[in-house]
Design an enzyme around this catalytic site. Structure first.
Site, PDB file in Angstrom:
ATOM      1  N   ARG A  19      13.040 -22.172  -8.179  1.00 50.92           N
ATOM      2  CA  ARG A  19      13.877 -21.879  -7.004  1.00 50.92           C
ATOM      3  C   ARG A  19      13.752 -20.418  -6.577  1.00 50.92           C
ATOM      4  O   ARG A  19      13.842 -20.108  -5.390  1.00 50.92           O
ATOM      5  CB  ARG A  19      15.342 -22.199  -7.319  1.00 50.92           C
ATOM      6  CG  ARG A  19      15.663 -23.685  -7.388  1.00 50.92           C
ATOM      7  CD  ARG A  19      17.119 -23.914  -7.750  1.00 50.92           C
ATOM      8  NE  ARG A  19      17.443 -25.336  -7.844  1.00 50.92           N
ATOM      9  CZ  ARG A  19      18.587 -25.812  -8.294  1.00 50.92           C
ATOM     10  NH1 ARG A  19      19.537 -24.972  -8.697  1.00 50.92           N
ATOM     11  NH2 ARG A  19      18.793 -27.110  -8.348  1.00 50.92           N
ATOM     12  N   GLU A  32      14.486 -31.026  -3.040  1.00 51.37           N
ATOM     13  CA  GLU A  32      15.203 -31.573  -4.196  1.00 51.37           C
ATOM     14  C   GLU A  32      16.110 -32.672  -3.672  1.00 51.37           C
ATOM     15  O   GLU A  32      17.181 -32.400  -3.134  1.00 51.37           O
ATOM     16  CB  GLU A  32      16.021 -30.484  -4.890  1.00 51.37           C
ATOM     17  CG  GLU A  32      15.183 -29.372  -5.498  1.00 51.37           C
ATOM     18  CD  GLU A  32      15.976 -28.544  -6.502  1.00 51.37           C
ATOM     19  OE1 GLU A  32      16.711 -29.141  -7.312  1.00 51.37           O
ATOM     20  OE2 GLU A  32      15.856 -27.306  -6.461  1.00 51.37           O
ATOM     21  N   ALA A  74      10.208 -40.319   2.425  1.00 49.63           N
ATOM     22  CA  ALA A  74      10.100 -40.080   3.862  1.00 49.63           C
ATOM     23  C   ALA A  74       9.314 -38.799   4.136  1.00 49.63           C
ATOM     24  O   ALA A  74       8.467 -38.751   5.049  1.00 49.63           O
ATOM     25  CB  ALA A  74      11.488 -40.001   4.496  1.00 49.63           C
ATOM     26  N   GLY A 112      16.644 -37.395  -3.527  1.00 46.64           N
ATOM     27  CA  GLY A 112      16.387 -38.695  -4.129  1.00 46.64           C
ATOM     28  C   GLY A 112      15.091 -39.325  -3.647  1.00 46.64           C
ATOM     29  O   GLY A 112      14.360 -38.763  -2.826  1.00 46.64           O
ATOM     30  N   GLU A 143       0.830  -1.202   0.000  1.00 46.33           N
ATOM     31  CA  GLU A 143       0.000   0.000   0.000  1.00 46.33           C
ATOM     32  C   GLU A 143       0.868   1.257   0.000  1.00 46.33           C
ATOM     33  O   GLU A 143       0.594   2.222  -0.723  1.00 46.33           O
ATOM     34  CB  GLU A 143      -0.924  -0.001   1.228  1.00 46.33           C
ATOM     35  CG  GLU A 143      -1.917  -1.149   1.244  1.00 46.33           C
ATOM     36  CD  GLU A 143      -1.427  -2.353   2.024  1.00 46.33           C
ATOM     37  OE1 GLU A 143      -2.235  -2.987   2.695  1.00 46.33           O
ATOM     38  OE2 GLU A 143      -0.200  -2.660   1.940  1.00 46.33           O
TER      39      GLU A 143
END
Length: 348
Positions: free
Chosen positions: A191, A279, A287, A281, A54
């Protein structure tokens, strides 16, 4: 049918999108000041500690038309104006002082310090207040901020690049990359919209990633994202890993692999993070997914079949399977990118 309010709010939303990935712990917000069908000024919140949207719009209007012309105008804001004094003065006060006569905002602030307070303050000053205009589009931008305020957890995006058979590596002897340069440039843009990138010690040891924004235009006006390595064996990380030795090594954090939710909460508390990009594996990604910590998926699929033992998502399997909402698709050369939010019984 779209209204004038919709039209001007869409312009404010364009301003807000400029701040995505730059404003944490504050939300990305845009504002536009309009009078007699003409834009007097517009602005967006650039980073914490700097003027809110604003006040950026008011400064822009003062520069172009002056204080007197602002009086009697309407301001469109993508989030309820703040009403408390933090690192910057309350925007409600700035709106009143400027003589604005109408305030239109997209959605109510879920910060309990502000939520719902602006209406009473502005109306008491004789200002007309309208809310809920283009609220769905605004929530898409503000979703990470709202999640942090509700749960203390950041918005978490899992990014992966895979072959058609779901593998994340090419056969031995072939090149490193599955996806093409256009897809990899899009990862740079992705990213630039997050505050932190989370990876595993296994990925650091195997791939030596940098996890940086390498495009100078995307990096302009912001810091590199925090890079967070979750590992149970920090002493086994390679001493020459880019995350540990490059010019942004002070933006790298080591965290315990077995305390993933705690790590996310600490990133919110200590670094003020709103959005995290995973990012890593297949095992680490699984998990995170199995722990219910992933909110959104961005996958780049290359038109090849690789086979091999490394799937994009490993683990013991989802039970039940997870479904995605709000799917979007883009094509980069022959690669396909799809993006969607994980469906929850209750949105957080």
């Amino acid at each position: 049918m779209p209204t004038d309010d919709d039209q001007w709010m869409n312009l404010a939303l364009e301003e807000a999108r400029k701040g995505i990935g730059r404003t944490a712990p504050n939300p990305p917000v845009g504002a536009v000041i309009v009078k007699n069908g003409q834009v007097l000024g517009k602005g967006w919140h650039r980073m914490a500690g700097h003027p809110h949207a604003e006040r950026e719009a008011l400064a822009d209007a003062r520069k172009s038309v002056g204080d007197e012309e602002i009086r009697g105008s309407c301001i469109y804001v993508t989030l309820e104006p703040c009403s408390t004094h933090g690192r910057t003065p309350p925007c409600t006060a700035g709106i009143i002082e400027a003589g604005i006569r109408r305030v239109v905002y997209a959605c109510t602030d879920e910060n309990p310090d502000h939520a719902g307070r602006a209406d009473a303050i502005l109306k008491a000053a004789g200002i007309e207040v309208v809310s809920g205009v283009q609220s769905k589009a605004a929530v898409e931008i503000l979703r990470p901020f709202f999640k942090v305020k509700r749960s203390g957890l950041p918005w978490v995006i899992w990014k992966t690049g895979m072959s058609l058979d779901g593998r994340i590596t090419r056969p031995p002897g072939e090149g490193q990359w599955l996806t093409n340069p256009e897809s990899r440039q899009d990862v740079q843009r992705l990213r630039s919209t997050v505050d932190a990138i989370l990876t595993s010690g296994e990925t650091v040891r195997r791939d030596h990633p940098a996890l940086t924004i390498r495009d100078p235009e995307l990096l302009a006006g912001r810091s590199q994202p925090w890079r967070v390595i979750a590992t149970a064996q920090p002493d086994s990380l390679p001493s020459d890993a880019p995350l540990l030795v490059d010019e942004w090594k002070d933006r790298t954090l080591l965290r315990e692999r077995d305390h993933l939710e705690q790590t996310l909460r600490e990133l919110v508390r200590d670094q003020g993070i709103l959005t995290v990009l995973v990012e890593a594996g297949g095992r680490f990604s699984a998990a995170m997914m199995e722990a219910g910590l992933i909110d959104e998926v961005v996958a780049y699929m290359a038109p090849m079949l690789c086979g091999g033992p490394l799937p994009a998502l490993g683990g013991s399997g989802m039970d039940p399977a997870l479904h995605l909402d709000g799917l979007t698709f883009e094509q980069f050369g022959n690669d396909i990118k799809w993006r969607g939010r994980i469906r929850r019984v209750r949105e957080v």
